[in-house]
Scaffold this motif. Sequence first.
Motif, PDB file in Angstrom:
ATOM      1  N   VAL A  66      26.905  60.224  38.767  1.00 50.42           N
ATOM      2  CA  VAL A  66      25.542  60.407  38.247  1.00 50.42           C
ATOM      3  C   VAL A  66      24.551  59.458  38.928  1.00 50.42           C
ATOM      4  CG1 VAL A  66      26.345  61.238  36.018  1.00 50.42           C
ATOM      5  CG2 VAL A  66      25.871  58.807  36.299  1.00 50.42           C
ATOM      6  N   LYS A  67      25.082  58.400  39.514  1.00 52.57           N
ATOM      7  CA  LYS A  67      24.218  57.472  40.247  1.00 52.57           C
ATOM      8  C   LYS A  67      23.525  58.172  41.402  1.00 52.57           C
ATOM      9  CE  LYS A  67      24.404  52.864  42.381  1.00 52.57           C
ATOM     10  NZ  LYS A  67      25.309  51.743  42.748  1.00 52.57           N
ATOM     11  N   GLU A  68      24.185  59.198  41.959  1.00 48.27           N
ATOM     12  CA  GLU A  68      23.637  59.946  43.084  1.00 48.27           C
ATOM     13  C   GLU A  68      22.913  61.216  42.637  1.00 48.27           C
ATOM     14  OE1 GLU A  68      23.766  58.474  45.939  1.00 48.27           O
ATOM     15  OE2 GLU A  68      25.018  56.875  45.084  1.00 48.27           O
ATOM     16  N   GLU A  69      22.821  61.421  41.339  1.00 48.61           N
ATOM     17  CA  GLU A  69      22.181  62.628  40.809  1.00 48.61           C
ATOM     18  C   GLU A  69      20.724  62.708  41.256  1.00 48.61           C
ATOM     19  OE1 GLU A  69      21.651  66.064  39.383  1.00 48.61           O
ATOM     20  OE2 GLU A  69      23.571  65.169  38.820  1.00 48.61           O
ATOM     21  N   THR A  81       8.830  57.261  38.998  1.00 49.03           N
ATOM     22  CA  THR A  81       9.953  57.956  39.625  1.00 49.03           C
ATOM     23  C   THR A  81      11.165  57.952  38.700  1.00 49.03           C
ATOM     24  OG1 THR A  81       9.180  57.232  41.794  1.00 49.03           O
ATOM     25  CG2 THR A  81      11.440  58.032  41.647  1.00 49.03           C
ATOM     26  N   ASP A  82      11.690  59.138  38.420  1.00 52.55           N
ATOM     27  CA  ASP A  82      12.862  59.309  37.565  1.00 52.55           C
ATOM     28  C   ASP A  82      12.648  58.758  36.152  1.00 52.55           C
ATOM     29  OD1 ASP A  82      14.386  60.528  39.604  1.00 52.55           O
ATOM     30  OD2 ASP A  82      14.902  58.563  40.429  1.00 52.55           O
ATOM     31  N   GLY A  83      11.392  58.535  35.767  1.00 48.10           N
ATOM     32  CA  GLY A  83      11.105  58.053  34.422  1.00 48.10           C
ATOM     33  C   GLY A  83      11.565  56.633  34.161  1.00 48.10           C
ATOM     34  N   THR A  84      11.662  55.824  35.211  1.00 45.99           N
ATOM     35  CA  THR A  84      12.182  54.459  35.044  1.00 45.99           C
ATOM     36  C   THR A  84      11.108  53.442  34.677  1.00 45.99           C
ATOM     37  OG1 THR A  84      12.014  54.147  37.449  1.00 45.99           O
ATOM     38  CG2 THR A  84      14.152  54.815  36.575  1.00 45.99           C
ATOM     39  N   THR A  85       9.870  53.889  34.529  1.00 45.58           N
ATOM     40  CA  THR A  85       8.817  52.989  34.053  1.00 45.58           C
ATOM     41  C   THR A  85       8.661  53.204  32.555  1.00 45.58           C
ATOM     42  OG1 THR A  85       7.657  53.074  36.178  1.00 45.58           O
ATOM     43  CG2 THR A  85       6.397  52.315  34.269  1.00 45.58           C
ATOM     44  N   VAL A  86       9.052  52.197  31.800  1.00 46.60           N
ATOM     45  CA  VAL A  86       8.981  52.267  30.339  1.00 46.60           C
ATOM     46  C   VAL A  86       8.035  51.174  29.864  1.00 46.60           C
ATOM     47  CG1 VAL A  86      10.275  52.106  28.177  1.00 46.60           C
ATOM     48  CG2 VAL A  86      11.324  53.164  30.189  1.00 46.60           C
ATOM     49  N   VAL A  87       6.814  51.555  29.510  1.00 41.61           N
ATOM     50  CA  VAL A  87       5.801  50.608  29.041  1.00 41.61           C
ATOM     51  C   VAL A  87       5.398  51.011  27.630  1.00 41.61           C
ATOM     52  CG1 VAL A  87       3.526  49.595  29.430  1.00 41.61           C
ATOM     53  CG2 VAL A  87       4.967  50.205  31.379  1.00 41.61           C
ATOM     54  N   LEU A  88       5.557  50.083  26.703  1.00 42.29           N
ATOM     55  CA  LEU A  88       5.296  50.348  25.295  1.00 42.29           C
ATOM     56  C   LEU A  88       4.204  49.420  24.770  1.00 42.29           C
ATOM     57  CD1 LEU A  88       9.033  50.490  24.163  1.00 42.29           C
ATOM     58  CD2 LEU A  88       7.610  52.381  24.963  1.00 42.29           C
ATOM     59  N   GLY A  89       3.431  49.909  23.828  1.00 41.76           N
ATOM     60  CA  GLY A  89       2.383  49.084  23.224  1.00 41.76           C
ATOM     61  C   GLY A  89       1.022  49.752  23.292  1.00 41.76           C
ATOM     62  N   LYS A  90       0.016  49.040  22.849  1.00 40.64           N
ATOM     63  CA  LYS A  90      -1.338  49.575  22.812  1.00 40.64           C
ATOM     64  C   LYS A  90      -1.955  49.609  24.209  1.00 40.64           C
ATOM     65  CE  LYS A  90      -2.325  48.172  18.058  1.00 40.64           C
ATOM     66  NZ  LYS A  90      -3.245  47.422  17.155  1.00 40.64           N
ATOM     67  N   ALA A  91      -2.607  50.723  24.511  1.00 36.93           N
ATOM     68  CA  ALA A  91      -3.225  50.879  25.830  1.00 36.93           C
ATOM     69  C   ALA A  91      -4.309  49.837  26.067  1.00 36.93           C
ATOM     70  CB  ALA A  91      -3.812  52.287  25.954  1.00 36.93           C
ATOM     71  N   SER A  92      -4.890  49.309  24.986  1.00 40.32           N
ATOM     72  CA  SER A  92      -5.977  48.328  25.113  1.00 40.32           C
ATOM     73  C   SER A  92      -5.491  46.942  25.536  1.00 40.32           C
ATOM     74  CB  SER A  92      -6.728  48.215  23.783  1.00 40.32           C
ATOM     75  OG  SER A  92      -5.835  47.822  22.737  1.00 40.32           O
ATOM     76  N   TRP A 220      19.669  58.755  34.284  1.00 41.88           N
ATOM     77  CA  TRP A 220      18.459  57.936  34.079  1.00 41.88           C
ATOM     78  C   TRP A 220      18.838  56.469  33.937  1.00 41.88           C
ATOM     79  CZ3 TRP A 220      17.255  54.953  29.715  1.00 41.88           C
ATOM     80  CH2 TRP A 220      15.974  54.404  29.700  1.00 41.88           C
ATOM     81  N   ALA A 221      19.890  56.188  33.185  1.00 38.81           N
ATOM     82  CA  ALA A 221      20.348  54.806  33.000  1.00 38.81           C
ATOM     83  C   ALA A 221      20.708  54.165  34.331  1.00 38.81           C
ATOM     84  CB  ALA A 221      21.539  54.771  32.043  1.00 38.81           C
ATOM     85  N   MET A 222      21.367  54.928  35.213  1.00 31.99           N
ATOM     86  CA  MET A 222      21.749  54.382  36.514  1.00 31.99           C
ATOM     87  C   MET A 222      20.523  54.150  37.397  1.00 31.99           C
ATOM     88  SD  MET A 222      24.848  53.890  36.040  1.00 31.99           S
ATOM     89  CE  MET A 222      25.249  53.270  37.673  1.00 31.99           C
ATOM     90  N   LYS A 223      19.533  55.021  37.302  1.00 33.40           N
ATOM     91  CA  LYS A 223      18.298  54.818  38.068  1.00 33.40           C
ATOM     92  C   LYS A 223      17.545  53.590  37.554  1.00 33.40           C
ATOM     93  CE  LYS A 223      18.847  58.565  40.550  1.00 33.40           C
ATOM     94  NZ  LYS A 223      19.221  58.492  41.981  1.00 33.40           N
ATOM     95  N   MET A 224      17.535  53.424  36.234  1.00 35.53           N
ATOM     96  CA  MET A 224      16.907  52.246  35.644  1.00 35.53           C
ATOM     97  C   MET A 224      17.622  50.973  36.097  1.00 35.53           C
ATOM     98  SD  MET A 224      14.716  50.733  33.618  1.00 35.53           S
ATOM     99  CE  MET A 224      13.990  51.843  32.399  1.00 35.53           C
ATOM    100  N   SER A 225      18.946  51.022  36.093  1.00 30.38           N
ATOM    101  CA  SER A 225      19.736  49.870  36.525  1.00 30.38           C
ATOM    102  C   SER A 225      19.438  49.508  37.981  1.00 30.38           C
ATOM    103  CB  SER A 225      21.230  50.170  36.356  1.00 30.38           C
ATOM    104  OG  SER A 225      22.018  49.073  36.756  1.00 30.38           O
ATOM    105  N   ALA A 226      19.220  50.533  38.818  1.00 26.15           N
ATOM    106  CA  ALA A 226      18.890  50.296  40.232  1.00 26.15           C
ATOM    107  C   ALA A 226      17.542  49.593  40.360  1.00 26.15           C
ATOM    108  CB  ALA A 226      18.878  51.622  40.993  1.00 26.15           C
ATOM    109  N   VAL A 227      16.614  49.900  39.464  1.00 26.86           N
ATOM    110  CA  VAL A 227      15.313  49.222  39.455  1.00 26.86           C
ATOM    111  C   VAL A 227      15.517  47.735  39.183  1.00 26.86           C
ATOM    112  CG1 VAL A 227      13.111  48.999  38.228  1.00 26.86           C
ATOM    113  CG2 VAL A 227      13.994  51.261  38.798  1.00 26.86           C
ATOM    114  N   PHE A 228      16.377  47.430  38.225  1.00 26.23           N
ATOM    115  CA  PHE A 228      16.683  46.023  37.943  1.00 26.23           C
ATOM    116  C   PHE A 228      17.299  45.345  39.165  1.00 26.23           C
ATOM    117  CE2 PHE A 228      19.815  42.799  36.957  1.00 26.23           C
ATOM    118  CZ  PHE A 228      19.074  41.887  36.212  1.00 26.23           C
ATOM    119  N   ASP A 229      18.258  46.021  39.794  1.00 27.76           N
ATOM    120  CA  ASP A 229      18.951  45.432  40.952  1.00 27.76           C
ATOM    121  C   ASP A 229      17.977  45.078  42.070  1.00 27.76           C
ATOM    122  OD1 ASP A 229      21.326  45.761  39.588  1.00 27.76           O
ATOM    123  OD2 ASP A 229      21.857  47.630  40.603  1.00 27.76           O
TER     124      ASP A 229
END
Length: 271
Positions: A66-69, A81-92, A220-229
């Motif tokens: 799945v890492k190569e998916e 890209t691949d939904g790996t940007t997760v930003v939470l909170g108020k837009a302001s 998605w988890a593997m793509k997120m992990s690659a962002v961390f790496d």
Amino acid sequence: MSARNKQANKSAARERLRQERERQAKKDRIRRQLVVAGSAVVVLAIAGGVGYAVVQANKPSHWEAVKEEKNVVAPKHTEGTDGTTVVLGKASAKKTLELYEDPRCPVCASFEQSVGKTVQNDLDAGKFKVKFIGATFIDNSDNGEGSKNALSALGAALNVSPKAFLEYKAALYSKNFHPEEQDDKFAKDSYLIQVADSVNELKGNKAFQKDVEQGTYDAWAMKMSAVFDKSGAGGTPTLKMNGQKLTAEGSDNPPMTVEQFNAAVDKALKA
């Protein structure tokens, strides 16, 4: 008995002996053929088994595959890209706190248990937004799967709502549910679902459970992990704001108390 009869009897006896020898020789030939054939089957079976084992050994694991998916299913409430940007909170909120965590990380658990509520209160107040970056490097040290599996489950929770995601993350790191680092408990879908039952939006949520069990967000988890790496964070937990690490005063360590966290954040917000 005449000489002629004696000779006839001897000839008959010799003929019977010859026929018996031929029958025995035929049986022996058939027996040898069966042994050879059986041996060949065994050899082929062994060779086939060895070949299968080699193929299986060289076959990529589920997580490697799945890492190569290419067609990644991303949770709702994600961007990039691949939904790996997760930003939470108020837009302001003008500033963003970057939070790098591995689900199995014991120090992350300690951070969440001591400072997590403060982070949540600041997030609710619009003091800053939070950008979450999930890691899975602890799995690599012991060939585990818990970090990856829990990160995928977090994706399933995020698909439900940002609130469910944050509450589920807090539950995973809680004293009640977070295992010892060497205990790969998060590798079990049943345990991840058990933890989720402590979150109102996830309790008995069949869609969430299905996503966990079917691994909907594994890629998605593997793509997120690659962002961390690629982030250069190096370890977890890591906190950043304005591109700079937040640390406890006078050290290079992450702030692990509310006082240390408030001091580091207030300084970053003023910068």
